[in-house]
Design an enzyme around this catalytic site. Sequence first.
Site, mmCIF file in Angstrom:
data_model
loop_
_atom_site.group_PDB
_atom_site.id
_atom_site.type_symbol
_atom_site.label_atom_id
_atom_site.label_comp_id
_atom_site.label_asym_id
_atom_site.label_seq_id
_atom_site.Cartn_x
_atom_site.Cartn_y
_atom_site.Cartn_z
ATOM 1 N N GLY A 1 0.839 -1.194 0.000
ATOM 2 C CA GLY A 1 0.000 0.000 0.000
ATOM 3 C C GLY A 1 0.871 1.240 0.000
ATOM 4 O O GLY A 1 2.012 1.199 0.483
ATOM 5 N N GLN B 1 2.799 10.007 1.420
ATOM 6 C CA GLN B 1 4.116 9.354 1.413
ATOM 7 C C GLN B 1 4.951 9.715 0.190
ATOM 8 O O GLN B 1 6.140 9.395 0.132
ATOM 9 C CB GLN B 1 3.961 7.831 1.473
ATOM 10 C CG GLN B 1 3.361 7.354 2.781
ATOM 11 C CD GLN B 1 3.263 5.843 2.807
ATOM 12 O OE1 GLN B 1 2.321 5.283 2.280
ATOM 13 N NE2 GLN B 1 4.246 5.195 3.406
ATOM 14 N N CYS C 1 5.972 0.090 7.480
ATOM 15 C CA CYS C 1 5.562 1.242 6.687
ATOM 16 C C CYS C 1 6.738 1.694 5.837
ATOM 17 O O CYS C 1 7.856 1.794 6.350
ATOM 18 C CB CYS C 1 5.112 2.376 7.618
ATOM 19 S SG CYS C 1 4.594 3.854 6.741
ATOM 20 N N LEU C 2 6.494 1.959 4.548
ATOM 21 C CA LEU C 2 7.587 2.360 3.660
ATOM 22 C C LEU C 2 8.231 3.678 4.092
ATOM 23 O O LEU C 2 9.376 3.936 3.760
ATOM 24 C CB LEU C 2 7.084 2.468 2.211
ATOM 25 C CG LEU C 2 6.601 1.152 1.587
ATOM 26 C CD1 LEU C 2 6.082 1.395 0.182
ATOM 27 C CD2 LEU C 2 7.705 0.108 1.575
ATOM 28 N N HIS D 1 -4.454 1.005 7.529
ATOM 29 C CA HIS D 1 -3.108 1.582 7.617
ATOM 30 C C HIS D 1 -2.962 2.758 6.635
ATOM 31 O O HIS D 1 -2.483 3.830 7.013
ATOM 32 C CB HIS D 1 -2.050 0.504 7.331
ATOM 33 C CG HIS D 1 -0.643 1.001 7.346
ATOM 34 N ND1 HIS D 1 0.280 0.618 8.300
ATOM 35 C CD2 HIS D 1 0.016 1.860 6.526
ATOM 36 C CE1 HIS D 1 1.430 1.240 8.063
ATOM 37 N NE2 HIS D 1 1.300 1.990 6.980
ATOM 38 N N GLU D 2 -3.401 2.541 5.379
ATOM 39 C CA GLU D 2 -3.281 3.604 4.374
ATOM 40 C C GLU D 2 -4.225 4.756 4.682
ATOM 41 O O GLU D 2 -3.876 5.920 4.497
ATOM 42 C CB GLU D 2 -3.544 3.055 2.965
ATOM 43 C CG GLU D 2 -2.584 1.951 2.531
ATOM 44 C CD GLU D 2 -1.122 2.291 2.753
ATOM 45 O OE1 GLU D 2 -0.732 3.471 2.594
ATOM 46 O OE2 GLU D 2 -0.354 1.376 3.108
ATOM 47 N N HIS E 1 -2.832 7.174 6.972
ATOM 48 C CA HIS E 1 -1.904 8.123 6.347
ATOM 49 C C HIS E 1 -2.621 9.390 5.865
ATOM 50 O O HIS E 1 -2.087 10.493 6.015
ATOM 51 C CB HIS E 1 -1.190 7.477 5.146
ATOM 52 C CG HIS E 1 0.025 6.688 5.515
ATOM 53 N ND1 HIS E 1 1.129 7.251 6.139
ATOM 54 C CD2 HIS E 1 0.338 5.386 5.324
ATOM 55 C CE1 HIS E 1 2.048 6.317 6.322
ATOM 56 N NE2 HIS E 1 1.594 5.169 5.844
HETATM 57 ZN ZN ZN Z 1 2.544 3.367 5.941
#
Ligand code: ZN
Length: 185
Positions: free
Chosen positions: A45, A50, A98-99, A140-141, A144
């Site tokens: 995701g 991000q 998380c990226l 999770h997304e 963000h």
């Molecule tokens: Zn994340």
Amino acid sequence: MILPIVAFGDAVLRKKAENITNDYKALPQLINDMFETMYNANGVGLAAPQIGLAIRLFVIDASPFAEDEKELENFKRVFINAQILDEAGEAWKFNEGCLSIPGVREDVLRKPDITITYLDENFDSKTEKFSGLAARIIQHEYDHIEGILFTDKLNPLRKRMIKGKLNDISNGKVNVDYRMRFIRK
Ligand code: ZN
């Protein structure tokens, strides 16, 4: 085009993101770039904040989890202007990463069933229910675009344990095999 992923510490990750309209500049290209950026980093995701944009857009491809949950085989979606309407059930733990926070993985509690309304990549309006890992990735997304990170959900002890790692990431002191953007000090 692969875009640099914004690292922990950048203010854009803390903004409540804004809705967009279907004339948003070069939206199809942006969506393609987000998928490409996510795949390049082996993510499932990626949310617009991000890549530095405080807009309510995130992309998901949960097919790497198809081994665990068969119905995720072709679970590839674009979520625009999403609003979670309901979260239900008994919260369960899953080890998240998380990226934007490379090298940090922690168990996070979330409710298993969600109802969400959103626009897809064609701006068709949808209201759907998701559960299990699909719901988990969406939550999770979705966080963000609300300016929330999974590390916010940890208990005070775990937060203290990872504080040094988070500081290192925000200072660019992290080994990562995809492009990242760090805040300049
Ligand atoms: Zn994340």
